[in-house]
Design a protein around this motif. Structure first.
Motif, mmCIF file in Angstrom:
data_model
loop_
_atom_site.group_PDB
_atom_site.id
_atom_site.type_symbol
_atom_site.label_atom_id
_atom_site.label_comp_id
_atom_site.label_asym_id
_atom_site.label_seq_id
_atom_site.Cartn_x
_atom_site.Cartn_y
_atom_site.Cartn_z
ATOM 1 N N GLU A 90 0.290 4.157 0.949
ATOM 2 C CA GLU A 90 0.199 4.913 2.195
ATOM 3 C C GLU A 90 1.203 4.415 3.222
ATOM 4 N N ALA B 98 4.359 6.197 2.650
ATOM 5 C CA ALA B 98 4.298 7.531 3.250
ATOM 6 C C ALA B 98 4.550 7.453 4.752
ATOM 7 N N ASP B 99 4.011 6.416 5.403
ATOM 8 C CA ASP B 99 4.260 6.227 6.835
ATOM 9 C C ASP B 99 5.744 5.984 7.100
ATOM 10 N N ASP C 27 0.848 -1.189 0.000
ATOM 11 C CA ASP C 27 0.000 0.000 0.000
ATOM 12 C C ASP C 27 0.887 1.244 0.000
#
Length: 107
Positions: free
Chosen positions: A57, A60-61, A55
């Protein structure tokens, strides 16, 4: 009331989000040493989440944790980017998809 134990580093707004959702939570502010150890653990957690899900995201984490770890060690995002850029200039990136299998060295 149901209690769920986490014992992990969370983003700054998570306690507020929990309270807005009707929950309560217990937090503590970590010492510098404990914070660095928690960041290392969080990076491992985020890496696993990314490799399990792919994923975007999660990537980004990972960046968020990397920036926090750099900052906790006194390195700004700009300085980190300069280091990355210099390593890229010297060693290249990963765009050629090269997979090193063996090296034959002179004895």
């Amino acid at each position: 009331m149901k209690i769920k134990t986490y014992n992990k580093l969370v983003r700054d707004n998570i306690p507020e989000i929990i309270r807005e959702g009707g929950g309560e939570c217990v937090t503590e502010v970590l010492s510098d040493g404990d914070y660095l150890r928690a960041l290392d653990s969080k990076l491992s957690e985020e890496m696993k989440e990314y490799t399990d899900s792919h994923d975007i995201e999660e990537l980004a984490d990972i960046l968020e944790v990397v920036y926090a770890a750099a900052g906790a060690r006194g390195i700004t995002r700009d300085a980190l980017e300069n280091i990355r850029t210099e390593k890229h200039r010297k060693n290249g990136g990963f765009s050629k998809k090269l997979f090193l299998k063996e090296v034959y060295e002179q004895e």
